[in-house]
Design a protein around this motif. Structure first.
Motif, PDB file in Angstrom:
ATOM      1  N   ILE A  71       9.566 -12.157 -14.094  1.00 34.94           N
ATOM      2  CA  ILE A  71       9.180 -11.481 -12.853  1.00 34.94           C
ATOM      3  C   ILE A  71      10.030 -10.232 -12.637  1.00 34.94           C
ATOM      4  O   ILE A  71       9.522  -9.163 -12.305  1.00 34.94           O
ATOM      5  N   MET A  72      11.330 -10.356 -12.831  1.00 33.53           N
ATOM      6  CA  MET A  72      12.227  -9.223 -12.603  1.00 33.53           C
ATOM      7  C   MET A  72      11.950  -8.079 -13.578  1.00 33.53           C
ATOM      8  O   MET A  72      12.174  -6.911 -13.251  1.00 33.53           O
ATOM      9  N   GLN A  73      11.437  -8.399 -14.764  1.00 34.72           N
ATOM     10  CA  GLN A  73      11.149  -7.354 -15.747  1.00 34.72           C
ATOM     11  C   GLN A  73       9.773  -6.713 -15.556  1.00 34.72           C
ATOM     12  O   GLN A  73       9.499  -5.668 -16.150  1.00 34.72           O
ATOM     13  N   SER A  74       8.925  -7.312 -14.756  1.00 32.86           N
ATOM     14  CA  SER A  74       7.573  -6.778 -14.574  1.00 32.86           C
ATOM     15  C   SER A  74       7.605  -5.460 -13.820  1.00 32.86           C
ATOM     16  O   SER A  74       8.522  -5.190 -13.030  1.00 32.86           O
ATOM     17  N   ASP A  75       6.587  -4.622 -14.050  1.00 37.68           N
ATOM     18  CA  ASP A  75       6.534  -3.328 -13.364  1.00 37.68           C
ATOM     19  C   ASP A  75       5.366  -3.230 -12.382  1.00 37.68           C
ATOM     20  O   ASP A  75       5.411  -2.443 -11.440  1.00 37.68           O
ATOM     21  N   VAL A  76       4.318  -4.018 -12.595  1.00 35.20           N
ATOM     22  CA  VAL A  76       3.175  -4.033 -11.670  1.00 35.20           C
ATOM     23  C   VAL A  76       2.794  -5.482 -11.406  1.00 35.20           C
ATOM     24  O   VAL A  76       2.660  -6.276 -12.345  1.00 35.20           O
ATOM     25  N   ILE A  77       2.632  -5.824 -10.142  1.00 33.97           N
ATOM     26  CA  ILE A  77       2.207  -7.162  -9.757  1.00 33.97           C
ATOM     27  C   ILE A  77       0.847  -7.065  -9.075  1.00 33.97           C
ATOM     28  O   ILE A  77       0.677  -6.317  -8.107  1.00 33.97           O
ATOM     29  N   ILE A  78      -0.124  -7.788  -9.611  1.00 35.03           N
ATOM     30  CA  ILE A  78      -1.472  -7.821  -9.030  1.00 35.03           C
ATOM     31  C   ILE A  78      -1.613  -9.185  -8.363  1.00 35.03           C
ATOM     32  O   ILE A  78      -1.655 -10.220  -9.037  1.00 35.03           O
ATOM     33  N   ALA A  79      -1.651  -9.191  -7.035  1.00 33.57           N
ATOM     34  CA  ALA A  79      -1.619 -10.440  -6.260  1.00 33.57           C
ATOM     35  C   ALA A  79      -2.973 -10.700  -5.622  1.00 33.57           C
ATOM     36  O   ALA A  79      -3.482  -9.861  -4.876  1.00 33.57           O
ATOM     37  N   PHE A  80      -3.523 -11.864  -5.896  1.00 33.75           N
ATOM     38  CA  PHE A  80      -4.815 -12.275  -5.324  1.00 33.75           C
ATOM     39  C   PHE A  80      -4.595 -13.412  -4.321  1.00 33.75           C
ATOM     40  O   PHE A  80      -4.024 -14.452  -4.675  1.00 33.75           O
ATOM     41  N   SER A 106      12.864 -12.632  -0.165  1.00 29.78           N
ATOM     42  CA  SER A 106      13.292 -11.586   0.779  1.00 29.78           C
ATOM     43  C   SER A 106      13.144 -10.187   0.193  1.00 29.78           C
ATOM     44  O   SER A 106      13.939  -9.284   0.480  1.00 29.78           O
ATOM     45  N   GLY A 107      12.123 -10.008  -0.646  1.00 33.24           N
ATOM     46  CA  GLY A 107      11.832  -8.698  -1.214  1.00 33.24           C
ATOM     47  C   GLY A 107      12.476  -8.434  -2.561  1.00 33.24           C
ATOM     48  O   GLY A 107      12.118  -7.470  -3.244  1.00 33.24           O
ATOM     49  N   ALA A 108      13.416  -9.305  -2.988  1.00 32.22           N
ATOM     50  CA  ALA A 108      14.147  -9.045  -4.231  1.00 32.22           C
ATOM     51  C   ALA A 108      13.233  -9.082  -5.448  1.00 32.22           C
ATOM     52  O   ALA A 108      13.444  -8.324  -6.410  1.00 32.22           O
ATOM     53  N   TYR A 109      12.205  -9.929  -5.441  1.00 39.08           N
ATOM     54  CA  TYR A 109      11.335 -10.073  -6.609  1.00 39.08           C
ATOM     55  C   TYR A 109      10.327  -8.941  -6.755  1.00 39.08           C
ATOM     56  O   TYR A 109       9.675  -8.840  -7.795  1.00 39.08           O
ATOM     57  N   ILE A 110      10.155  -8.133  -5.743  1.00 40.60           N
ATOM     58  CA  ILE A 110       9.189  -7.036  -5.874  1.00 40.60           C
ATOM     59  C   ILE A 110       9.829  -5.664  -5.660  1.00 40.60           C
ATOM     60  O   ILE A 110       9.137  -4.650  -5.666  1.00 40.60           O
ATOM     61  N   LYS A 111      11.131  -5.647  -5.508  1.00 42.75           N
ATOM     62  CA  LYS A 111      11.830  -4.379  -5.295  1.00 42.75           C
ATOM     63  C   LYS A 111      11.642  -3.465  -6.507  1.00 42.75           C
ATOM     64  O   LYS A 111      11.871  -3.845  -7.652  1.00 42.75           O
ATOM     65  N   GLY A 112      11.206  -2.250  -6.259  1.00 43.75           N
ATOM     66  CA  GLY A 112      11.029  -1.267  -7.327  1.00 43.75           C
ATOM     67  C   GLY A 112       9.770  -1.456  -8.148  1.00 43.75           C
ATOM     68  O   GLY A 112       9.550  -0.731  -9.118  1.00 43.75           O
ATOM     69  N   LYS A 113       8.937  -2.399  -7.768  1.00 48.86           N
ATOM     70  CA  LYS A 113       7.706  -2.651  -8.516  1.00 48.86           C
ATOM     71  C   LYS A 113       6.501  -2.099  -7.748  1.00 48.86           C
ATOM     72  O   LYS A 113       6.531  -2.005  -6.527  1.00 48.86           O
ATOM     73  N   ARG A 114       5.457  -1.798  -8.466  1.00 47.75           N
ATOM     74  CA  ARG A 114       4.209  -1.382  -7.834  1.00 47.75           C
ATOM     75  C   ARG A 114       3.372  -2.626  -7.549  1.00 47.75           C
ATOM     76  O   ARG A 114       3.239  -3.492  -8.411  1.00 47.75           O
ATOM     77  N   ILE A 115       2.851  -2.691  -6.351  1.00 47.05           N
ATOM     78  CA  ILE A 115       2.144  -3.889  -5.898  1.00 47.05           C
ATOM     79  C   ILE A 115       0.688  -3.547  -5.602  1.00 47.05           C
ATOM     80  O   ILE A 115       0.401  -2.595  -4.868  1.00 47.05           O
ATOM     81  N   VAL A 116      -0.216  -4.336  -6.156  1.00 43.33           N
ATOM     82  CA  VAL A 116      -1.635  -4.270  -5.802  1.00 43.33           C
ATOM     83  C   VAL A 116      -1.995  -5.634  -5.231  1.00 43.33           C
ATOM     84  O   VAL A 116      -1.927  -6.648  -5.934  1.00 43.33           O
ATOM     85  N   GLN A 117      -2.356  -5.657  -3.968  1.00 45.90           N
ATOM     86  CA  GLN A 117      -2.603  -6.928  -3.286  1.00 45.90           C
ATOM     87  C   GLN A 117      -4.051  -7.003  -2.819  1.00 45.90           C
ATOM     88  O   GLN A 117      -4.537  -6.118  -2.112  1.00 45.90           O
TER      89      GLN A 117
END
Length: 548
Positions: free
Chosen positions: A266-275, A286-297
């Motif tokens: 998870i920490m190495q990922s750069d884009v998270i696509i959340a459904f 608390s935001g640590a797992y998506i900090k600096g990542k691009r999020i598509v929700q």
């Protein structure tokens, strides 16, 4: 004999429940609902499950709804019965769980009735819906509206029925069943979605995340196809646990419960696509797992959107249609896969699974106590894998969620939407009935079990449920014990003096095993394997040595 053209309201309401396909009604009877319940039982089309406390009735309906995927239905009488269900109603509201709760009410002309209270205002404060039975002639129509609101708004709806109207007569017509409007979001479009597609196409280490809002079979299939097309690993929120069970690149739970390989990936990922995931502070640590990542929700509706707490691109769309649309665009543009699901990740996940499968040695602890993690690991081997898992709330909970996994989301019952202890046993009863073809496991703390567990243990025994109960007895209210210790204070105020839970269970007719020593663990395992009816396993723990 000519067919009756009129029926009493209590009978009409029972007919309406049958028409709505209510196979299970949970409740506790009083003067305002007992004749309706009796009529439902006599109709012979469903099962009435009597609970010992009004709160448990509603909680059982919540557990039933989470496992079955249907609207849960409960009934209580008026006044104090209604005030007893306030906490379960809030739990249902916060969990977006559709329920219909038929509640009695006192006659409006009886100003001196001892149980009179403004029920509408009480329900309004919980956030639940409220539908008044207007008169005998509209009783079935009003109840149908309550069912529709519960389905559409995904929350508990209280149906308020006056006791003085129960024996009034009305035409015995076919009960109306208001079908919920089928509203399916479409795949998003527009410039912002084009931006999201560009982010996904350029991702070097994408990750696909699914929440409880994307667990239906069509959504699951489409999301997995997208992950394979992207060559991306998959993960779920806690409430969608088990959705990707058996998939080779399944990272498990995304968030505070992530396993080591999952957390690293998870920490190495750069884009998270959340459904269908709200990306709460627990999911994102608390935001640590998506900090600096691009999020598509992608969320199903704006209600879900209102709960999200982190920035990114957010779309209201159908999970399956949206995933298929993304695949279509990637194929048209001939975008290659990311190669994020490589042989290295496969081997790391396999090694982690093998390590977890190796049982730990039961360590020596304070005399008269056992180690929580190691003991749960050993007990887990005796519990069927295709189980329904219910947990109460307490400091044991994170360990429990890591040890007892589930094979699909409807096998996981979450009872902590309101952060209240004591709700697990009620929900376990409904869950065990809904999942009667599977074993239900409840893990609770001693404080929570004292609140609601002992009250309903007799219900589980009477119903002969295939229910395994593990009580983690550390002799304290765990969260409060921790806070005293953190401030170097005497924790005596947080300590409990509980009975021998196993002995109490045996006295009531269940199997009860207390584990105070490692030598007693095999005895408990054998009791689980050869159970007939409810089994209670009590783990005696040292409150000063619990790693939660």
């Amino acid at each position: 004999m000519a067919e009756a053209t009129e029926k009493a309201v209590c009978e009409l309401l029972a007919d309406s429940l049958v028409a709505h396909g209510v196979s299970h009604l949970y409740g506790l009877v009083g003067d305002a609902n007992l004749f309706m319940v009796d009529a439902y039982i006599r109709a012979g089309k469903g099962r009435y499950v009597a609970c010992n406390h009004e709160a448990s009735s509603v909680l059982a309906a919540i557990g039933y709804a989470q496992v079955s995927g249907n609207i849960g239905v409960a009934t209580v009488t008026h006044g104090p019965a209604l005030t007893n269900i306030i906490t379960p109603l809030v739990e249902g509201v916060k969990g977006c769980i559709p329920l219909v709760v038929l509640v009695g009410d006192t006659p409006p002309h009886d100003l001196e009735h001892l149980q009179t209270v403004d029920q509408r205002e009480l329900i309004k404060a919980t956030g639940a819906g409220f539908v008044e039975m207007r008169n005998p002639g509209t009783a079935m129509e009003d109840l149908a509206r309550a069912f529709r609101l519960a389905a559409v708004e995904r929350k508990p709806v209280v149906f308020n029925m006056r006791v003085d109207l129960m024996w009034e007569k009305a035409p015995a017509e076919k009960p109306p069943v208001r079908q919920a409007v089928s509203i399916r979001a479409v795949a998003p479009e527009g410039e912002m979605f084009d931006e999201a597609l560009g982010m996904i196409a350029s991702a070097k280490r994408p990750l696909v995340l699914a929440g409880r809002g994307a667990i239906e079979p069509e959504a699951k299939a489409a999301i997995l196809d997208l992950a394979r097309r992207l060559e991306a690993p998959v993960a779920t929120t806690l409430k969608a646990s088990g959705l990707f069970h058996g998939e080779p690149f399944n990272l498990g739970v995304f968030g505070t419960l992530s396993n080591p390989v999952g957390a690293d990936t998870i920490m190495q990922s750069d884009v998270i696509i959340a459904f269908g995931a709200s990306l709460s502070w627990l999911t994102t640590v608390s935001g640590a797992y998506i900090k600096g990542k691009r999020i598509v929700q992608i969320v199903g509706d704006m209600q879900e959107n209102a709960r999200r707490t982190e920035p990114g691109l957010v779309f209201v769309g159908d999970p399956a249609l949206t995933a298929r649309r993304i695949i279509e665009v990637l194929d048209e543009a001939e975008i290659p896969g990311s190669q994020a699901t490589d042989e290295n990740l496969r081997k790391r996940l396999e090694a982690q699974a093998e390590e977890f499968a190796t049982l730990p040695t039961l360590p020596e602890t304070t005399p008269g106590t056992v180690d929580l993690l190691a003991t749960l690991r050993h007990l887990e081997t005796a519990v069927p894998k295709d189980r329904v898992l219910v947990t109460d709330l307490g400091r044991f909970i994170h360990t429990t969620w890591k040890v007892f996994t589930t094979t699909e989301p409807h096998n996981f019952v979450y009872s902590a939407h309101y952060a209240s202890i004591g709700l697990g046993m009620g929900e376990a009863i409904g869950a065990a009935i809904a999942g009667s073809d599977r074993t239900t496991l409840l893990v609770a703390g001693d404080g929570g079990f004292m609140m609601g567990g002992l009250t309903e243990l007799s219900t589980a025994i009477r119903e002969n449920l295939d229910l395994i109960i593990i009580v983690c007895n550390d002799g304290s209210y765990g969260a409060e014990h921790i806070q005293f210790l953190r401030k170097s204070m005497d924790p005596t105020t947080s300590l409990l003096f509980t009975p021998d839970f196993a002995a109490v269970a045996r006295s009531m007719g269940a199997t009860g095993i207390q584990i105070r020593d490692n030598s007693e663990v095999p005895v408990a395992i054998e009791a689980i394997k050869h159970r007939q009816g409810p089994v209670l396993i009590e783990l005696v723990l040292d409150p000063y040595k619990i790693d939660s």
